[in-house]
Scaffold this active site. Structure first.
Site, short mmCIF file in Angstrom:
data_model
loop_
_atom_site.label_atom_id
_atom_site.label_comp_id
_atom_site.label_asym_id
_atom_site.label_seq_id
_atom_site.Cartn_x
_atom_site.Cartn_y
_atom_site.Cartn_z
N LYS A 139 0.84 -1.21 0.00
CA LYS A 139 0.00 0.00 0.00
C LYS A 139 0.87 1.25 0.00
O LYS A 139 1.94 1.27 0.63
CB LYS A 139 -0.86 -0.05 1.27
CG LYS A 139 -1.96 0.99 1.36
CD LYS A 139 -2.80 0.75 2.63
CE LYS A 139 -3.98 1.70 2.74
NZ LYS A 139 -4.84 1.40 3.92
N SER A 215 -9.60 1.69 2.27
CA SER A 215 -8.58 2.49 1.65
C SER A 215 -7.45 1.70 1.02
O SER A 215 -6.62 2.28 0.32
CB SER A 215 -7.97 3.43 2.69
OG SER A 215 -7.23 2.68 3.65
N SER A 239 -10.38 -0.84 6.11
CA SER A 239 -9.54 -0.53 4.95
C SER A 239 -8.85 -1.72 4.31
O SER A 239 -8.49 -1.65 3.14
CB SER A 239 -8.48 0.51 5.34
OG SER A 239 -9.06 1.78 5.40
#
Lengths: 496, 496
Positions: A139, A215, A239
């Site tokens: 990420k 996310s 997320s």
């Protein structure tokens, strides 16, 4: 979107640079990429089949192995890290062109690293570590030396590249992993959407008009698309789990403070007193969630980062017969038919396989969500808005809604709010523990979201994931070993 | 002390009732008790010798066994629980008359329980649990069904007796313990003194004019005097360690949230967002600290109380060669000669025994103490003062100072203070972890206080214990097993 001219230029440069990092021979024909847009109902899986870039062997490597199996094959010399890395780099390049899921691309570094690992194995006769040669995607929030970490903010394009690695990155490298891409996050990171002003919209590979969730948006897409076999996300309200669910893969939010969270690009304001976030993996199989979590914890992350508690990994035998608590949803927020169907299929299969399923009446979600909202309102610094404004970024609707919610009743938010949040959480924890004790549960089966993937911009509040952040996972807190074991057992039942 | 008439009557009744619970045949002659006062330089150990109440066997039981050895002897049938319980009840009665260390006395219940345990063993052939038959004393803050928990406040004399046990009490009983007394705490519990308005002053057995320390005051005295072989305390700033040091016994503050802290009389305001307290044992030997901690954790306290994290006990082998960090003190608060001497003797003996001792330069204490003070200032509710005022109790100087300090700069205490506290603690934890990593430490040797016991009312701030609450123990957080092992190893070296 109204973006100041200077920043539009920065964004254009960034995207041009990013596009240039995909080798020409891996580029899809315009006839295909023309079909890619956030309003298209096309499937990235179908589009990929229209122009074969991956060889038969590369398709096999990316589709027919778990991370554990790849590591095993590489350690045995049946596959080289360069072969595996090349296959995933290629497939991630395809994923990027069809779904826009990447932020930073560094294939050349990955090839170099893979070659070194292959040499290491040839020379030493033993793998570098438990993730020897394995490509891992990460990420955008994590720091990788020499790479950017813009975490969705145009204003952060002006920051220099990272001069050191996040703690978890150091651990993964030490374990023998190969890093090759970083993946997209939504504007501000605090919404389950997949748009940001630098990279645009990340598309769901199953249907491009659907959101990838967030996310950990790009990671969810990339792993589901098999452009990665194992990815690193994070989760403070859903997320890691929401993108896993939206794109159709496995995601895990461990108990907070088990995996190291330190050394990331600044997301939460320093000194955050609310619900703690957690680093967590996304993978194509339950066993790979375990591989990742075990590997990181066995590396004694507390030696790298004080955010990781000193709780060693425990080797726990898998239970043949689980006691599964089943929470079918809250009547105020009834789940949609696909989720209800998935849950009821799971219940039937679990019972048929000899497990005990206990249907639970959980405390009303609205009370838990209200307490969780108090936590998010503790940051009244207005940083998100400030960072957006710095570059003249217009907030998307989900972000406007979030900011409004965080600051609603701002006058009443004070030191007392912390006490109230903490006190309410204590009660919820105790109440929840009582249910667990009385029912002697091993793990909870619960909706991960109200529905499956939704059109871009329409996710709303992650009602069905936030509660397990407040409670810190669907098992006993810090018994991540048991939760992962149960996940493997349940996954096997469901896949048979 | 100005106490409202109604409350003076309540206090008088309470103390008369308490005195009546000591059987007449266990009462010391007036000639001895006349020598007992907070200004006397007499030693309780000497005074005890002036009038023999304990038999030779009872002296042997109370002086020559560890808790572990007593349990072993009872399990083997060499001693009965009734014999052991009687010996400790008697000796605690003597301790009470010489040092005023008890709050609640329930010998009759203890005898009944001991008889039941003896019968259980005779009938079942196996002990009830790992603490079978063992008398355990307990700080007044813990709830024991049917007993009061006034925790120093005259106003709490009006509350009814407990209708249930604290989580840790349930666990100890399940393990086979016998409870027989509760022990004193100082006014408000947040000072290291040993006076409260109900029970008066608890005296140091070595010299009655010295303070017993606090807040686990009575427990420190009782264990040091051998009126208890194992006691339960708690610690948020030194409350278990300071009385252990002042009275000359062993005290342990585990990592917070390992032992269950729930179900106590209200001490901290609910929702407390600051440094977390911890339950912890006091004992006459290092191995008994381990016995207690292991027993409670092996009982899976999280099944009883959500304040206990699900971190199972780990059987860790003892290290033959420790790496001991040595922090000799801070130059702003130099330790007094007895502490310096004790530390330097320890260092010499450890080195002679083959251990590595690394002298450390720690971060300045004043910075750590400032951050800790921010934590204590987060409670601006004025509850202590309110509870005192309710009965017209006049605060002792240490309490006035504390209240003044907590509320100094109250106008600036806000939501931002929580952020500031949490952010500073993060930095201190990371800085401290760095020192640990770089020096590869097993455990820290550090002053527990600036000096040894002081005259009543003169302790001041627990400068040398608070830092290890902020940092959560002198080892790696949650590695209580390793810290206890190291304590046993060090204790053996020092006692040889």
């Amino acid at each position: 979107m109204a973006i100041f001219p200077e920043y539009q230029q920065l964004v254009d440069q960034k995207r041009a640079k990013q596009a240039s990092l995909i080798p020409p021979e891996w580029r899809l024909p315009k006839a295909i990429t023309d079909k890619v847009s956030p309003s298209s109902n096309a499937s990235a899986f179908d589009l990929m089949l229209e122009h074969q870039i991956l060889t038969k062997e590369e398709l096999d490597i990316t589709e027919n192995y778990t991370a554990a199996a790849l590591v095993k094959s590489m350690a045995a010399g049946n596959l080289t890290s360069l072969e595996v890395t090349t296959a995933f780099c290629k497939r991630s390049a395809v994923a990027q062109q069809l779904t826009n899921c990447l932020t930073e691309i560094f294939f050349e570094k990955a090839f170099e690293r893979a070659r070194q690992l292959d040499e290491y194995l040839a020379k030493e006769g033993v793998p570098k570590g438990p993730l020897h040669g394995l490509p891992i995607s990460i990420k955008d929030t994590y720091m990788v030396e020499g790479e950017y970490a813009t975490i969705s903010y145009v204003s952060k394009l002006k920051l220099p590249t990272a001069t050191s690695n996040s703690a978890i990155v150091d651990i993964l490298l030490e374990a023998g992993a190969v890093l090759y891409v970083k993946t997209t996050v939504p504007q501000t990171l605090f919404v389950c959407e997949s748009f940001n002003s630098i990279f645009g919209t990340t598309l769901n590979p199953h249907r491009l008009s659907l959101s990838a969730g967030g996310s950990t948006s790009g990671e969810g897409v990339l792993v589901a698309f098999r452009g990665s076999v194992l990815g690193v996300g994070s989760d403070i309200g859903g997320s890691a789990r929401v993108p896993a669910l939206a794109n159709g893969t496995y995601g895990f939010k461990p108990s907070s403070n088990r995996l190291p969270y330190g050394g990331q690009q600044e997301i939460l304001r320093k000194g955050w007193p609310g619900i703690m976030p957690a680093a967590g993996p996304l993978a194509s199989s339950a066993e790979d969630l375990t591989l990742f979590t075990r590997t990181v914890i066995e590396a004694r992350p507390w030696l790298h980062d004080a955010t990781a508690y000193h709780i060693p990994w425990r080797s726990v035998p898998k239970k043949d017969r689980l006691v599964v608590g089943f929470f079918p949803g809250d009547e105020l927020f009834p789940v949609f038919p696909p989720i209800a169907r998935a849950l009821s299929t799971a219940v039937d299969k679990l019972k048929a396989a000899g497990h005990t399923v206990k249907r639970l009446t959980c405390p009303p979600l609205i009370a838990i969500l209200t307490t969780a909202a108090r936590s998010f309102a503790l940051d009244q610094s207005g940083r998100f808005g400030g960072w957006l404004a710095e570059a003249g970024e217009e907030p998307i609707k989900a972000v406007s809604d979030l900011i409004a919610q965080m600051h609603s009743g701002a006058d009443d938010i004070s030191l007392e709010s912390v006490w109230q949040f903490t006190a309410e959480r204590e009660d919820i924890l105790e109440e929840s523990a009582k249910i667990w004790r009385e029912n002697e549960l091993d793990v909870l089966l619960t909706p991960g979201a109200r529905g499956t993937a939704v059109p871009h911009g329409n996710f709303g509040m992650p009602i069905y994931s936030i509660p397990w952040n407040l409670l810190d996972v669907v098992g006993w807190r810090f018994e991540d070993e048991e939760v992962l074991n149960a996940t493997e057992v349940i996954s096997e039942v469901l896949n048979n």
